[in-house]
Structures are given as C-alpha cells and as structure tokens.
Design an enzyme around this catalytic site. Structure first.
Site, PDB file in Angstrom:
ATOM      1  N   CYS A 120      27.176  66.824  28.131  1.00 55.13           N
ATOM      2  CA  CYS A 120      26.404  66.668  29.372  1.00 55.13           C
ATOM      3  C   CYS A 120      26.820  65.384  30.082  1.00 55.13           C
ATOM      4  O   CYS A 120      27.062  65.388  31.295  1.00 55.13           O
ATOM      5  CB  CYS A 120      24.913  66.659  29.028  1.00 55.13           C
ATOM      6  SG  CYS A 120      23.832  66.556  30.475  1.00 55.13           S
ATOM      7  N   CYS A 121      26.934  64.282  29.309  1.00 55.00           N
ATOM      8  CA  CYS A 121      27.360  63.008  29.904  1.00 55.00           C
ATOM      9  C   CYS A 121      28.760  63.133  30.510  1.00 55.00           C
ATOM     10  O   CYS A 121      29.047  62.527  31.540  1.00 55.00           O
ATOM     11  CB  CYS A 121      27.362  61.891  28.867  1.00 55.00           C
ATOM     12  SG  CYS A 121      25.734  61.206  28.487  1.00 55.00           S
ATOM     13  N   CYS A 208      16.677  61.237  29.446  1.00 57.56           N
ATOM     14  CA  CYS A 208      17.286  60.427  28.387  1.00 57.56           C
ATOM     15  C   CYS A 208      16.853  58.965  28.436  1.00 57.56           C
ATOM     16  O   CYS A 208      17.495  58.103  27.848  1.00 57.56           O
ATOM     17  CB  CYS A 208      18.805  60.522  28.488  1.00 57.56           C
ATOM     18  SG  CYS A 208      19.393  62.207  28.276  1.00 57.56           S
ATOM     19  N   CYS A 233      28.270  57.033  26.143  1.00 56.50           N
ATOM     20  CA  CYS A 233      28.512  58.259  26.905  1.00 56.50           C
ATOM     21  C   CYS A 233      29.827  58.187  27.642  1.00 56.50           C
ATOM     22  O   CYS A 233      30.133  59.038  28.426  1.00 56.50           O
ATOM     23  CB  CYS A 233      27.376  58.535  27.874  1.00 56.50           C
ATOM     24  SG  CYS A 233      27.424  57.515  29.326  1.00 56.50           S
TER      25      CYS A 233
HETATM   26  S1  SF4 Z   1      22.195  60.630  30.115  1.00 55.33           S
HETATM   27 FE1  SF4 Z   1      21.262  62.616  29.461  1.00 55.33          FE
HETATM   28  S2  SF4 Z   1      20.938  63.884  31.308  1.00 55.33           S
HETATM   29 FE2  SF4 Z   1      22.297  62.108  31.822  1.00 55.33          FE
HETATM   30  S3  SF4 Z   1      24.323  62.935  31.664  1.00 55.33           S
HETATM   31 FE3  SF4 Z   1      23.889  62.019  29.672  1.00 55.33          FE
HETATM   32  S4  SF4 Z   1      22.925  63.637  28.406  1.00 55.33           S
HETATM   33 FE4  SF4 Z   1      22.970  64.365  30.538  1.00 55.33          FE
END
Ligand code: SF4
Length: 246
Positions: A120-121, A208, A233
């Site tokens: 997701c990140c 998050c 991330c």
């Molecule tokens: S911080 Fe959470 S919602 Fe944002 S990109 Fe990363 S996993 Fe996805």
C-alpha cells in the site's frame, strides 16, 4: 491545551541553530538546482516551508496526497497552497493501481501483514515520491536526529545516496529539538495541523496514525501494530540497511 503549550521551549543555543538553518537553506538554494522540499505538512515541514517563504528562496514544495490523509491535513494543504509564496505541488497515486489493490486486498489490507502494508505504501507514497523527485538535484526533508534511533546520525547534508540516484538530501532541522520546532511555530505564528493538539506528533495516513500518550516514543503512533524494526515505507530507506522510515 494546544500542541504549543507543552513543548515550546527552545534550546539554549536556538538562535545559533536558526541562523545555521537559514544559512544552510540559502546555500542549498544556490548549490543544488533543481531543489525541492518534501512536506508531509507535519510540524517540522511547516517550519521549513515558512523559512523558505520568509527567505524568499525559489524552492518549490511538494506534498504526497495518498488519498488516505486526515481531513485536517487536507485543509492545511489548501491553506498552505493559498498562502505560500513558493509553489506547492501535489502528487497523487496512480488511480488504477489503487483501485486494483483495494479491489484485490480490501481497504484495510495494511493491518493484515507487513507485506501488504508496504505494498500500500509503495502505491500511495513511494511511486508518487519517485515522480516528485525525478530530475531533482536535491530534496529538503524535516528529518531530525531526535525523532528515532534510526535517525540519530542524520547529517545536515546527506550525500550518501548521490552515487546511486544523483540526489543529495538536505536536513535543515537535523539538530533541532521538538521544543525548538514548536518555539519557532509559536514565535512566527506558523499555521499547523490541529491534529498536533490531539497528541499526534507524527501525522501520516489516517488508518495508520494514532495519538500517543505522554512518555511514548514520538513515532509510536505510526504503524503501531507492527514491530519497531518493521516501521519503514520506503521514503527514507537506505539501500544498505533499509532501516529508515517516512
Ligand atoms: S501509511 Fe497506511 S494508508 Fe498510507 S500508504 Fe502506507 S499503508 Fe497505505
């Protein structure tokens, strides 16, 4: 109680730090072209944008709108775009990638595994960041040594990735304390994210990020369900150890 009330106590040598920060930004603007500021609209970043504007430096700012930011952050983004002398550019994820990922894994996939959280990140942050940094000679971040053990060695000018990607990283607040940051915000009436008033020292995507309690680590509110070592991330990843985080 506002975020300013508790921590706005500057270091004894704050004036010298501020002078060094101003000089570093002026030097970076002269030495690195093109140069841009990466802003998450957190406390450190609003200070840097304020400095860029007050010094009238031609350094554009960019913000990653992941599609998962708090309403408070989006409101601050709009206010910043309206008031900033420096242009504020917004980068968003590729919509097709988001739709595909959410359709396949669900909107809460980040809680199921570190791999899904990183995926997701990657879609929402890392790929847009790559676009934002394409062709840049250097970028300015709000990293501070005090933020975490992984950031304890952050230099003012980090050239460690120059050989790999041709880019230096400028960290003008590297030696600032949290008290210095809030002292500057208070002294200069800098607009900031009201989530800081609710004990969010570090603000990221809404799913998050949570508030922290007094005494908790600064970054305890980010990806709180994961082990400390997994909290990255990709925004500040070092190729050799992959330990830094966003
Ligand atoms: S911080 Fe959470 S919602 Fe944002 S990109 Fe990363 S996993 Fe996805």
């Amino acid at each position: 109680m506002s975020a300013i009330d508790l921590p706005a106590r500057a270091s004894k040598d704050f004036d010298a730090k501020l002078a060094a920060t101003r000089a570093l930004l002026q030097r970076a603007a002269a030495e690195f072209t093109p140069l841009t500021q990466a802003s998450s609209l957190g406390a450190e970043d609003v200070v840097i944008t304020h400095l860029i504007n007050s010094l009238e430096l031609d350094i554009p700012v960019f913000v990653l709108d992941t599609g998962m930011l708090h309403g408070e952050t989006l409101d601050l983004l709009e206010r910043t775009r309206a008031s900033s002398r420096a242009p504020v550019n917004v980068y968003r994820p590729v919509q097709e990638s988001v739709v595909h990922f959410v359709g396949r894994e669900g909107k809460d996939a980040m809680y199921r595994s570190i791999e899904l959280r990183k995926a997701c990140c990657h879609i929402r942050k890392v790929e847009p960041l790559e676009r934002a940094l394409a062709g840049q000679r250097a970028w300015i971040t709000g990293l501070r040594r005090e933020q975490s053990a992984a950031r304890a060695e952050v230099p003012a000018i980090d050239r460690s990735e120059e050989a790999a990607n041709g880019r230096a990283k400028i960290n003008p607040l590297a030696d600032w304390t949290w008290g210095d940051v809030w002292h500057y915000i208070q002294q200069n009436a800098v607009d900031y994210n009201p989530l800081h008033d609710q004990f969010y020292p570090s603000i990221g995507c809404a799913p998050c990020t949570r508030a922290i309690s007094l005494g908790e680590d600064f970054r305890a509110g980010r990806w709180w369900w994961e082990d400390e070592a997994a909290k990255e991330c990709g925004l500040h990843v070092k190729p050799e150890n992959e330990e830094a985080s966003a």
